[in-house]
Motif scaffolding. Sequence first.
Motif, PDB file in Angstrom:
ATOM      1  N   ARG A 219       0.907  -1.167  -0.108  1.00 53.97           N
ATOM      2  CA  ARG A 219       0.094  -0.100  -0.118  1.00 53.97           C
ATOM      3  C   ARG A 219       0.864   1.264   0.003  1.00 53.97           C
ATOM      4  O   ARG A 219       1.707   1.335   0.953  1.00 53.97           O
ATOM      5  CB  ARG A 219      -1.075  -0.003   1.305  1.00 53.97           C
ATOM      6  CG  ARG A 219      -1.784   1.172   1.104  1.00 53.97           C
ATOM      7  CD  ARG A 219      -2.764   1.136   2.474  1.00 53.97           C
ATOM      8  NE  ARG A 219      -3.853   2.103   2.392  1.00 53.97           N
ATOM      9  CZ  ARG A 219      -4.346   2.802   3.352  1.00 53.97           C
ATOM     10  NH1 ARG A 219      -3.763   2.961   4.643  1.00 53.97           N
ATOM     11  NH2 ARG A 219      -5.659   3.498   3.055  1.00 53.97           N
TER      12      ARG A 219
ATOM     13  N   ILE B 257      -7.504   9.852  -9.306  1.00 53.91           N
ATOM     14  CA  ILE B 257      -8.835   9.867  -8.521  1.00 53.91           C
ATOM     15  C   ILE B 257      -9.092  11.489  -8.368  1.00 53.91           C
ATOM     16  O   ILE B 257      -8.186  12.321  -8.015  1.00 53.91           O
ATOM     17  CB  ILE B 257      -8.913   9.258  -7.251  1.00 53.91           C
ATOM     18  CG1 ILE B 257     -10.419   9.372  -6.621  1.00 53.91           C
ATOM     19  CG2 ILE B 257      -7.718   9.753  -6.379  1.00 53.91           C
ATOM     20  CD1 ILE B 257     -10.456   8.376  -5.404  1.00 53.91           C
TER      21      ILE B 257
ATOM     22  N   GLY C  72     -14.380  11.613  -6.531  1.00 54.16           N
ATOM     23  CA  GLY C  72     -14.185  10.265  -6.335  1.00 54.16           C
ATOM     24  C   GLY C  72     -14.082   9.630  -7.541  1.00 54.16           C
ATOM     25  O   GLY C  72     -14.142   8.472  -7.813  1.00 54.16           O
TER      26      GLY C  72
ATOM     27  N   ILE D  74     -12.561   7.774 -10.948  1.00 57.71           N
ATOM     28  CA  ILE D  74     -11.500   7.183 -10.990  1.00 57.71           C
ATOM     29  C   ILE D  74     -11.025   6.918 -12.342  1.00 57.71           C
ATOM     30  O   ILE D  74     -11.788   6.454 -13.160  1.00 57.71           O
ATOM     31  CB  ILE D  74     -11.325   5.881 -10.039  1.00 57.71           C
ATOM     32  CG1 ILE D  74     -11.347   6.269  -8.439  1.00 57.71           C
ATOM     33  CG2 ILE D  74     -10.218   5.080 -10.456  1.00 57.71           C
ATOM     34  CD1 ILE D  74     -11.627   5.055  -7.638  1.00 57.71           C
TER      35      ILE D  74
ATOM     36  N   THR E  88      -6.160  -0.531  -6.138  1.00 57.36           N
ATOM     37  CA  THR E  88      -7.236   0.509  -5.985  1.00 57.36           C
ATOM     38  C   THR E  88      -6.771   1.780  -5.410  1.00 57.36           C
ATOM     39  O   THR E  88      -5.860   1.536  -4.510  1.00 57.36           O
ATOM     40  CB  THR E  88      -8.049  -0.227  -4.755  1.00 57.36           C
ATOM     41  OG1 THR E  88      -8.795  -1.614  -5.322  1.00 57.36           O
ATOM     42  CG2 THR E  88      -9.412   0.554  -4.202  1.00 57.36           C
TER      43      THR E  88
ATOM     44  N   SER F 199      -7.495   5.240  -3.622  1.00 55.93           N
ATOM     45  CA  SER F 199      -8.612   6.112  -2.790  1.00 55.93           C
ATOM     46  C   SER F 199      -7.932   7.290  -2.236  1.00 55.93           C
ATOM     47  O   SER F 199      -6.503   7.609  -2.498  1.00 55.93           O
ATOM     48  CB  SER F 199      -8.827   5.141  -1.631  1.00 55.93           C
ATOM     49  OG  SER F 199      -7.878   4.923  -1.031  1.00 55.93           O
ATOM     50  N   ARG F 200      -8.411   8.287  -1.711  1.00 56.55           N
ATOM     51  CA  ARG F 200      -7.870   9.560  -1.074  1.00 56.55           C
ATOM     52  C   ARG F 200      -8.877  10.054   0.080  1.00 56.55           C
ATOM     53  O   ARG F 200     -10.040   9.619   0.196  1.00 56.55           O
ATOM     54  CB  ARG F 200      -7.929  10.566  -2.160  1.00 56.55           C
ATOM     55  CG  ARG F 200      -9.059  11.035  -2.681  1.00 56.55           C
ATOM     56  CD  ARG F 200      -8.816  12.106  -3.820  1.00 56.55           C
ATOM     57  NE  ARG F 200      -8.409  13.606  -3.429  1.00 56.55           N
ATOM     58  CZ  ARG F 200      -8.295  14.435  -4.211  1.00 56.55           C
ATOM     59  NH1 ARG F 200      -8.317  14.277  -5.658  1.00 56.55           N
ATOM     60  NH2 ARG F 200      -7.935  15.656  -3.706  1.00 56.55           N
ATOM     61  N   ASP F 201      -7.984  10.741   0.822  1.00 55.07           N
ATOM     62  CA  ASP F 201      -8.673  11.407   1.986  1.00 55.07           C
ATOM     63  C   ASP F 201      -8.535  13.080   1.803  1.00 55.07           C
ATOM     64  O   ASP F 201      -7.501  13.352   1.875  1.00 55.07           O
ATOM     65  CB  ASP F 201      -7.883  10.935   3.274  1.00 55.07           C
ATOM     66  CG  ASP F 201      -8.697  11.695   4.558  1.00 55.07           C
ATOM     67  OD1 ASP F 201      -9.117  12.656   4.427  1.00 55.07           O
ATOM     68  OD2 ASP F 201      -8.541  10.828   5.527  1.00 55.07           O
TER      69      ASP F 201
ATOM     70  N   VAL G 250      -3.478  10.697  -0.883  1.00 54.08           N
ATOM     71  CA  VAL G 250      -3.875   9.798  -1.853  1.00 54.08           C
ATOM     72  C   VAL G 250      -3.060   8.461  -1.615  1.00 54.08           C
ATOM     73  O   VAL G 250      -2.063   8.219  -1.093  1.00 54.08           O
ATOM     74  CB  VAL G 250      -3.672   9.801  -3.246  1.00 54.08           C
ATOM     75  CG1 VAL G 250      -2.150  10.067  -3.657  1.00 54.08           C
ATOM     76  CG2 VAL G 250      -4.440   9.141  -4.512  1.00 54.08           C
ATOM     77  N   TYR G 251      -3.852   7.174  -1.637  1.00 53.01           N
ATOM     78  CA  TYR G 251      -3.465   6.017  -1.451  1.00 53.01           C
ATOM     79  C   TYR G 251      -3.412   4.931  -2.590  1.00 53.01           C
ATOM     80  O   TYR G 251      -4.447   5.118  -3.611  1.00 53.01           O
ATOM     81  CB  TYR G 251      -4.129   5.067  -0.146  1.00 53.01           C
ATOM     82  CG  TYR G 251      -4.496   5.998   0.833  1.00 53.01           C
ATOM     83  CD1 TYR G 251      -5.418   6.795   1.287  1.00 53.01           C
ATOM     84  CD2 TYR G 251      -3.279   5.921   1.696  1.00 53.01           C
ATOM     85  CE1 TYR G 251      -5.646   7.627   2.419  1.00 53.01           C
ATOM     86  CE2 TYR G 251      -3.609   6.707   2.874  1.00 53.01           C
ATOM     87  CZ  TYR G 251      -4.437   7.576   3.314  1.00 53.01           C
ATOM     88  OH  TYR G 251      -4.745   8.264   4.397  1.00 53.01           O
TER      89      TYR G 251
END
Length: 118
Positions: free
Chosen positions: A18, A50, A54, A56, A67, A69-71, A77-78
């Motif tokens: 990750r 992303i 949201g 993508i 996958t 994702s982000r906060d 971002v992950y």
Amino acid sequence: VQLQASGGGLVQPGGSLRLSCVASGSIFTIPTMGWYRQAPGKERELVATITQDGSIGKGDSVKDRFTISRDNAKNTVYLQMNSLKPEDTAVYYCYALVIFMAERRGYWGQGTQVTVSS
């Protein structure tokens, strides 16, 4: 603006990693964040992006295995990478499209090495 990526390393085929990337500095908003990668002797290629809401986009080679994702609150971002293959070996670069004042500009992180090998 600085992008600090982390989470790379050595993993066996079939394993997972990750990646995380935090943006800091003069930021009003970040419409798009993402990951690109560059293997030795190859062009830099899209892994995934992303948007703030949201949406993508993904490169064909990672579509079902990675996958993103982000906060938004943490400007982070992950990238969750599963079922890793030797061909995923590359330097992974974080990217952020940043808006501050009247300026809209893209920034790159320093890169984090991912090596998939037994």
